[in-house]
Design a protein around this motif. Structure first.
Motif, PDB file in Angstrom:
ATOM      1  N   LYS A 173      34.404  38.992  41.593  1.00  0.00           N
ATOM      2  CA  LYS A 173      34.072  39.500  42.932  1.00  0.00           C
ATOM      3  C   LYS A 173      34.145  38.384  43.973  1.00  0.00           C
ATOM      4  CE  LYS A 173      30.516  41.974  45.534  1.00  0.00           C
ATOM      5  NZ  LYS A 173      29.151  42.570  45.490  1.00  0.00           N
ATOM      6  N   GLU A 174      33.610  37.217  43.627  1.00  0.00           N
ATOM      7  CA  GLU A 174      33.624  36.085  44.563  1.00  0.00           C
ATOM      8  C   GLU A 174      35.054  35.617  44.827  1.00  0.00           C
ATOM      9  OE1 GLU A 174      29.308  34.035  43.490  1.00  0.00           O
ATOM     10  OE2 GLU A 174      31.096  33.535  42.315  1.00  0.00           O
ATOM     11  N   ILE A 175      35.877  35.608  43.794  1.00  0.00           N
ATOM     12  CA  ILE A 175      37.275  35.211  43.972  1.00  0.00           C
ATOM     13  C   ILE A 175      37.990  36.207  44.874  1.00  0.00           C
ATOM     14  CG2 ILE A 175      39.479  34.845  42.790  1.00  0.00           C
ATOM     15  CD1 ILE A 175      37.853  34.009  40.312  1.00  0.00           C
ATOM     16  N   ALA A 176      37.747  37.489  44.637  1.00  0.00           N
ATOM     17  CA  ALA A 176      38.380  38.539  45.445  1.00  0.00           C
ATOM     18  C   ALA A 176      38.013  38.379  46.918  1.00  0.00           C
ATOM     19  CB  ALA A 176      37.951  39.914  44.933  1.00  0.00           C
ATOM     20  N   SER A 182      41.703  42.564  45.989  1.00  0.00           N
ATOM     21  CA  SER A 182      40.762  43.442  45.295  1.00  0.00           C
ATOM     22  C   SER A 182      40.283  42.807  43.982  1.00  0.00           C
ATOM     23  CB  SER A 182      41.414  44.791  44.999  1.00  0.00           C
ATOM     24  OG  SER A 182      42.416  44.661  43.997  1.00  0.00           O
ATOM     25  N   VAL A 183      39.111  43.267  43.537  1.00  0.00           N
ATOM     26  CA  VAL A 183      38.567  42.799  42.260  1.00  0.00           C
ATOM     27  C   VAL A 183      39.519  43.175  41.127  1.00  0.00           C
ATOM     28  CG1 VAL A 183      36.678  43.057  40.601  1.00  0.00           C
ATOM     29  CG2 VAL A 183      36.181  42.895  43.047  1.00  0.00           C
ATOM     30  N   LYS A 184      40.110  44.361  41.228  1.00  0.00           N
ATOM     31  CA  LYS A 184      41.053  44.817  40.202  1.00  0.00           C
ATOM     32  C   LYS A 184      42.248  43.878  40.098  1.00  0.00           C
ATOM     33  CE  LYS A 184      43.515  48.934  38.609  1.00  0.00           C
ATOM     34  NZ  LYS A 184      43.830  50.356  38.884  1.00  0.00           N
ATOM     35  N   THR A 185      42.721  43.385  41.235  1.00  0.00           N
ATOM     36  CA  THR A 185      43.840  42.443  41.235  1.00  0.00           C
ATOM     37  C   THR A 185      43.447  41.130  40.567  1.00  0.00           C
ATOM     38  OG1 THR A 185      44.765  43.402  43.260  1.00  0.00           O
ATOM     39  CG2 THR A 185      45.452  41.170  42.703  1.00  0.00           C
ATOM     40  N   VAL A 186      42.237  40.670  40.859  1.00  0.00           N
ATOM     41  CA  VAL A 186      41.738  39.445  40.232  1.00  0.00           C
ATOM     42  C   VAL A 186      41.668  39.620  38.711  1.00  0.00           C
ATOM     43  CG1 VAL A 186      39.786  37.859  40.004  1.00  0.00           C
ATOM     44  CG2 VAL A 186      40.425  38.744  42.253  1.00  0.00           C
ATOM     45  N   GLU A 187      41.143  40.769  38.288  1.00  0.00           N
ATOM     46  CA  GLU A 187      41.015  41.045  36.855  1.00  0.00           C
ATOM     47  C   GLU A 187      42.378  41.051  36.174  1.00  0.00           C
ATOM     48  OE1 GLU A 187      38.960  44.740  36.866  1.00  0.00           O
ATOM     49  OE2 GLU A 187      36.964  43.825  37.070  1.00  0.00           O
ATOM     50  N   SER A 188      43.376  41.613  36.851  1.00  0.00           N
ATOM     51  CA  SER A 188      44.728  41.654  36.308  1.00  0.00           C
ATOM     52  C   SER A 188      45.300  40.245  36.170  1.00  0.00           C
ATOM     53  CB  SER A 188      45.632  42.498  37.216  1.00  0.00           C
ATOM     54  OG  SER A 188      46.963  42.495  36.735  1.00  0.00           O
ATOM     55  N   HIS A 189      45.127  39.422  37.221  1.00  0.00           N
ATOM     56  CA  HIS A 189      45.608  38.039  37.168  1.00  0.00           C
ATOM     57  C   HIS A 189      44.883  37.251  36.077  1.00  0.00           C
ATOM     58  CE1 HIS A 189      48.362  38.146  40.465  1.00  0.00           C
ATOM     59  NE2 HIS A 189      47.448  38.424  41.376  1.00  0.00           N
TER      60      HIS A 189
END
Length: 218
Positions: A173-176, A182-189
């Protein structure tokens, strides 16, 4: 005890492996699956230390796909590929998606037991001729002046950026919020980074980042 789960589409093979391995050198066979989807569900229920995974399972999800999906769901489980395929393409792909080891079905029983013990302790295992081929290819590239591509080289600029944030302890969340994605994009990366680098846990990620000099907090 090493809690072992066996996944193979042949009931006779599963039974034979179970009889061979159960009770040997601290190994306890706690479950069996006949295809990939069943293995993924069962592993989450019984939490094995090691999954002995066949690659070719025509009825249901194959071992390669199951390995990739299971590593994302259970990063700490060690997956040892047990297959008849003495093939570089299968070998390299298995390593790339996070398998801890690769051994052939015609290997001696003692070698299979040693492989299970190795991956259970967090080490990687390759059968001897595979190790020679990997080293041979690496040395050939050096001799020919070819660039040796490391796993880190395969990361995109965004993935390297995400790696840095993760290593410094930031949450998804903090990175996003910092990168306006989005958080989803961070999770994917994050998933891609862990897969490409062959990492399973955050401590491993931090250790990798430290070696790469990525922990500059300025």
């Amino acid at each position: 005890m090493i809690k072992l789960m066996i996944c193979d589409d042949h009931a006779v093979v599963r039974s034979g492996l179970s009889m061979l391995l159960h009770g040997r050198n601290g190994i306890e066979v706690i479950g069996e699956a006949s295809e990939g989807d069943e293995a993924i569900v069962l592993a989450q229920q019984i939490h094995p230390d090691v999954v002995l995974m066949d690659l070719s399972m025509p009825h249901g999800k194959d071992g390669m796909t199951a390995t990739s999906e299971l590593k994302k769901l259970m990063p700490d489980v060690a997956i040892l590929i047990l297959t008849m395929h003495d093939d570089d393409e299968y070998l390299f792909r298995a390593i790339q998606i996070g398998a801890s080891g690769y051994i052939l079905k015609n290997a001696p029983h003692d070698e299979l037991i040693s492989a299970i013990q190795s991956v259970a302790m967090g080490d990687a295992y390759l059968y001897p001729t595979a190790t020679k081929r990997l080293m041979g290819e690496y040395l050939d590239r050096l001799r020919n002046g070819a660039e040796v591509v490391t796993p880190y080289d395969t990361l995109s600029e965004r993935e390297r950026e995400i790696l840095g944030w993760l290593a410094k302890g930031y949450t998804n969340k903090e990175i996003a919020e910092n990168l306006f994605i989005s958080v989803k994009t961070v999770e994917s990366h994050r998933s891609n980074v862990m897969d490409k680098l062959g990492l399973k846990t955050r401590p491993e990620l931090i250790k990798f980042a430290l070696k790469k000099g990525l922990l500059n907090f300025e």
